[in-house]
Design an enzyme around this catalytic site. Structure first.
Site, PDB file in Angstrom:
ATOM      1  N   ARG A 142       0.715  -1.034  -0.027  1.00 49.73           N
ATOM      2  CA  ARG A 142       0.040  -0.024  -0.097  1.00 49.73           C
ATOM      3  C   ARG A 142       0.846   1.064   0.113  1.00 49.73           C
ATOM      4  O   ARG A 142       0.608   2.094  -0.672  1.00 49.73           O
ATOM      5  CB  ARG A 142      -1.035   0.027   1.288  1.00 49.73           C
ATOM      6  CG  ARG A 142      -1.870   1.168   1.271  1.00 49.73           C
ATOM      7  CD  ARG A 142      -2.992   0.929   2.462  1.00 49.73           C
ATOM      8  NE  ARG A 142      -3.426  -0.062   2.588  1.00 49.73           N
ATOM      9  CZ  ARG A 142      -4.232  -0.618   3.422  1.00 49.73           C
ATOM     10  NH1 ARG A 142      -4.531   0.176   4.698  1.00 49.73           N
ATOM     11  NH2 ARG A 142      -4.903  -1.896   3.392  1.00 49.73           N
ATOM     12  N   HIS A 191      -8.105  -4.091  -7.434  1.00 51.91           N
ATOM     13  CA  HIS A 191      -8.066  -3.447  -6.189  1.00 51.91           C
ATOM     14  C   HIS A 191      -9.345  -3.230  -5.276  1.00 51.91           C
ATOM     15  O   HIS A 191     -10.205  -2.263  -5.044  1.00 51.91           O
ATOM     16  CB  HIS A 191      -7.645  -1.724  -6.642  1.00 51.91           C
ATOM     17  CG  HIS A 191      -6.839  -1.190  -5.446  1.00 51.91           C
ATOM     18  ND1 HIS A 191      -5.600  -1.442  -4.988  1.00 51.91           N
ATOM     19  CD2 HIS A 191      -7.279  -0.066  -4.446  1.00 51.91           C
ATOM     20  CE1 HIS A 191      -5.375  -0.846  -3.863  1.00 51.91           C
ATOM     21  NE2 HIS A 191      -6.203   0.176  -3.714  1.00 51.91           N
ATOM     22  N   TYR A 237     -18.387  13.131 -12.885  1.00 49.47           N
ATOM     23  CA  TYR A 237     -18.445  14.066 -13.983  1.00 49.47           C
ATOM     24  C   TYR A 237     -17.085  14.409 -14.676  1.00 49.47           C
ATOM     25  O   TYR A 237     -16.911  15.018 -15.469  1.00 49.47           O
ATOM     26  CB  TYR A 237     -18.552  15.455 -12.974  1.00 49.47           C
ATOM     27  CG  TYR A 237     -19.994  15.500 -12.140  1.00 49.47           C
ATOM     28  CD1 TYR A 237     -21.229  15.421 -12.991  1.00 49.47           C
ATOM     29  CD2 TYR A 237     -20.070  15.516 -11.051  1.00 49.47           C
ATOM     30  CE1 TYR A 237     -22.316  15.651 -12.504  1.00 49.47           C
ATOM     31  CE2 TYR A 237     -21.189  15.611 -10.268  1.00 49.47           C
ATOM     32  CZ  TYR A 237     -22.252  15.640 -11.163  1.00 49.47           C
ATOM     33  OH  TYR A 237     -23.529  15.793 -10.318  1.00 49.47           O
TER      34      TYR A 237
END
Length: 812
Positions: A32, A78, A122
């Site tokens: 990570r 993921h 968006y």
């Protein structure tokens, strides 16, 4: 409950917690938080880029919704929160976060002001052009793949990465017990440095830094000094100082100057910076600013700090560097994974790990290409046999009942392999023309040449390095740009007093705690008995409590009645006009509630040869070396330990061989040698200086000058000078002698000063009236007298203090 056959194993809880924590820590470190040294990516970034490749989002293709990309990454590779993926995607779009963004975004992806990006539904994205160099050859067995979280798909452990991504884009992350903070660099410079290591593996750091002089941040700015860079490149850790880039503009009309901020240090939030500057202006920690506005637009950053007329621009700029994020310290920690283990990497080792990775990629790619070329050559050899024995091949195929029989017969009769036989059976009739025969022959010769080339590459590391070199030069030509961050020599912090003329100034302090700085010439020289001039425009309930003279470069030691001492530079006291109230001292010093300043001592240097002598209202006296006060603290330090109801009334500076005079409010005084006071620690209580009468208290302490006279003034404005020889030298701790007769007419003693004929005196009253008079104009009288009128008082006005000015006459 456990089933039959299971076995219970005893284990200490400490061991279990230790093992579990180590497993968790390594999972965070590897999976990570830390980037791989080879491609410079963390798993989430690598998975996003690979998912976008799966979706066919090359830089030449249309953009796709980020929600689609996020979902693809989540579903396949993921399995974490969608915001974790989207935030990582957003950062790879931001041109103020990455020096060379890896994703081309369309929509609102945040700003340097800290604005949040639009929701993923968006925004749209596709791979940036440079990212194709990260993924090139990934389908040629150049890197290892591993099963995804559910074993249904495979994902790459690392990307082939033709570009040194960790070096040019940097990385930051916090793992368990460790952190990384790799700064970005310029692509051209990074490639030049890599080529230098390829050409000479033993290249020195100095030579390498000629190619890679330092980090190159996407937001530009200025790096001050090279020492931190060199240390980071040597050890993997270092500190560098980053400054905003500013311009100074002067208005044509009026001549006012403005500080224009055009570039910020890396990762500094512009909106927060402007807010912090505004707060400093509002609290008057920075003075002289007329206006602050943000004129930034799509053409670039422009934050305007407009100054008032006649302000020292350099002083304000230095204050901005000191108190805001216009100057920050960036900590370099080049920590990355090598073979899944965290390693602190010097620059040369980081470059070597990238070169090693590229060697592996090129070798594996060459093996892949060689196998494919050999496979093709094998097929072409079969086609050549088929064209040579075309009639027999056709007859064999026509006589066979099935494809399988035909394949077996071709293999048996013409010594063909199964692959060759299959290729012949699948051959189109157009390949039987003479032209096609020539093409087969030509292709075969080309494939043989490729095989020879690939085999020569695999036999020579020198050729592999040459390929790496060639590829890097091509990338440099296509994607290289100019450096944005300037590196300059280290700038030593410029003391503000270096920019301020050294001169004597008047520092008045009012009873309610206001302070200001004014030129000595503000006060006019007056004759004894004059009405004076107004020293400050203060409230009726306020009055000037004390006033002293100091040079602008001096330190001021502020001693309070609570026995503490505070520090301040004289030039840090705000300048103000004669009628101005000044600044509340609580904004300059961190005084405790109910703490009042009693003495002020200007000091240029702190040494062991001089002493501070302090007296308390109860008659105690104390001596401490000046060097004990050389380490300022914002919250002050203890100067003397006081008993209950006692207070520090005065402090003075001596050389250790002087005489001390203590004066009481009731009109008594005692004179004794300083040697009778031993030097003590800062927190000591002191020793007895004078024995006081009932209700009497010490109101003044003077360092005796044998050539001087003692000027005493009472509350009703009466005063006199007395030769110090009239105060006989006695032992410490006695009652003393009469200093002045205190009656109803002249009142109790208000203050004392040791003066000579050339001294100037300032007498201050409760109402704020100030009389400046020459010492020579005041009569010398005996001790046992009432004095003469020094200042004419109005109504119930009282004298509260006096101070001495050592200055030339104004006409000089």
């Amino acid at each position: 409950m456990y089933t039959k056959g299971e076995k219970i194993v005893s284990k200490y809880i400490e061991d279990e917690i230790k093992d579990s924590y180590i497993d968790y820590a390594m999972s965070v470190i590897v999976g990570r938080a830390l980037p791989d040294a080879r491609d410079g990516l963390k798993p989430v970034h690598r998975r996003i880029l690979y998912s976008m490749k799966d979706l066919g989002l090359e830089h030449s293709k249309p953009h796709k919704k980020c929600a689609r990309i996020t979902g693809e990454t989540l579903g396949k590779y993921h399995p974490h929160g969608d915001m974790a993926v989207y935030d990582a995607l957003v950062r790879m779009v931001q041109n103020f976060s990455l020096r060379y963004p890896l994703i081309d975004g369309q929509g609102n992806f945040g700003s340097v002001d800290g604005d949040s990006p639009a929701a993923m539904r968006y925004t749209e994205a596709r791979l940036a052009s440079i990212t194709s160099e990260m993924l090139t050859d990934i389908d040629k067995n150049t890197v290892d793949f591993t099963p995804n979280f559910d074993g249904s798909l495979n994902e790459p452990r690392v990307l082939p990465a033709r570009i040194p991504n960790l070096l040019i884009n940097g990385s930051s992350g916090i793992a368990v017990g460790m952190a990384t903070n790799v700064p970005p660099h310029n692509l051209k410079e990074a490639i030049d440095g890599i080529i230098k290591v390829i050409d000479d593996p033993d290249v020195s750091l100095g030579s390498l830094m000629q190619s890679i002089p330092g980090p190159d941040f996407p937001t530009g700015g200025i790096i001050c000094g090279r020492e931190g860079i060199k240390k980071a490149y040597q050890t993997g850790r270092g500190l560098i100082q980053l400054r905003a880039r500013v311009l100074i503009e002067t208005q044509k009309k009026g001549g006012k100057e403005s500080i224009i901020i055009t570039e910020l240090p890396y990762q500094v939030n512009k909106a927060n910076l402007i807010e912090s500057i505004a707060r400093l202006i509002e609290t008057k920690k920075i003075e002289g600013v007329a206006d602050l506005r943000d004129e930034s637009d799509r053409d670039g950053m422009r934050v305007v700090i407009e100054l008032r007329r006649s302000q020292n621009t350099q002083i304000i700029l230095n204050q901005l560097y000191k108190h805001t994020q216009m100057q920050v310290t960036y900590g370099i920690i080049i920590l990355a994974l090598i073979h899944n283990r965290p390693r602190l990497l010097p620059l040369k080792q980081l470059i070597s790990s990238f070169i090693e990775h590229r060697e592996s990629v090129i070798t594996r790619r060459t093996v892949f290409e060689l196998d494919r070329a050999k496979h093709r050559a094998h097929i072409l050899e079969g086609l050549k046999i088929a064209l040579r024995y075309l009639d027999k091949i056709i007859k064999t195929i026509r006589s066979s009942k099935t494809v399988e029989i035909a394949r077996q017969m071709l293999m048996k009769n013409f010594s063909l392999s199964e692959i060759q036989a299959k290729a012949i059976l699948e051959m189109q009739l157009q390949r039987l023309t003479g032209l096609e025969r020539e093409k087969v022959e030509k292709e075969y010769l080309e494939v043989i040449k490729k095989i020879e080339l690939y085999e020569s590459i695999l036999k020579s590391r020198k050729k592999v390095l040459a390929i790496i070199r060639e590829e890097l030069l091509d990338i440099k030509k296509r994607f290289g740009d100019e450096r944005r961050t300037e590196i300059i020599r280290r700038i030593e912090e410029l003391a503000i007093e270096d920019l301020i003329a050294e001169e004597d100034v008047v520092i008045p302090i009012t009873h309610s705690g206001y302070i200001k700085r004014m030129p000595v010439a503000t006060y006019k020289l007056q004759r004894r008995g004059g009405r004076g001039v107004s020293g400050a425009d203060i409230k009726e309930e306020d009055f000037i409590e004390d006033l002293f003279i100091a040079a602008t470069h001096d330190h001021i030691l502020f001693f309070t009645d609570k026995g503490k001492v505070y520090w301040l530079k004289v030039h840090e006291v705000p300048a103000a006009g004669r009628l101005a109230k000044g600044r509340a001292i609580v904004n300059l010093l961190r005084l405790s509630a109910g703490e009042n300043i009693t003495s002020f001592i200007p000091v240029r240097e702190f040494d062991d040869q001089r002493f501070l002598v302090m007296a308390t209202s109860s008659g105690l006296i104390k001596k401490v070396t000046l060097s004990a006060f050389s380490h300022p603290r914002k919250n002050g330090i203890i100067a003397v330990n006081l008993e209950k109801n006692d207070r520090l009334i005065s402090a003075g500076l001596t050389e250790g061989k002087r005489e001390i005079l203590l004066v009481t409010r009731g009109g008594f005084a005692i004179r004794f040698k300083e040697g009778l006071i031993r030097s003590m620690g800062r927190s000591a209580r002191g020793v007895k200086g004078i024995r006081l009468g009932k209700k009497d208290e010490v109101i003044g302490m003077e360092i005796v000058d044998p050539k001087a006279t003692l000027f005493t003034i009472t509350a009703n404005g009466y005063g006199k000078r007395t030769f110090l020889s009239q105060y006989r030298l006695v032992g410490r701790g006695g009652k003393g002698v009469i200093n002045i007769q205190t009656t109803k007419k002249n009142g109790l003693v208000a203050g004392v000063e040791t003066v000579v004929d050339d001294d100037q005196l300032m007498v201050i009253t409760e109402s704020g009236m100030v009389v400046r008079c020459a010492s020579r104009d005041i009569r010398v009288m005996g001790r046992n007298t009432q004095g003469v009128r020094i200042i004419s008082l109005k109504g119930k006005d009282k004298v509260v203090s006096i101070t001495k000015i050592v200055a030339k006459e104004e006409e000089e």
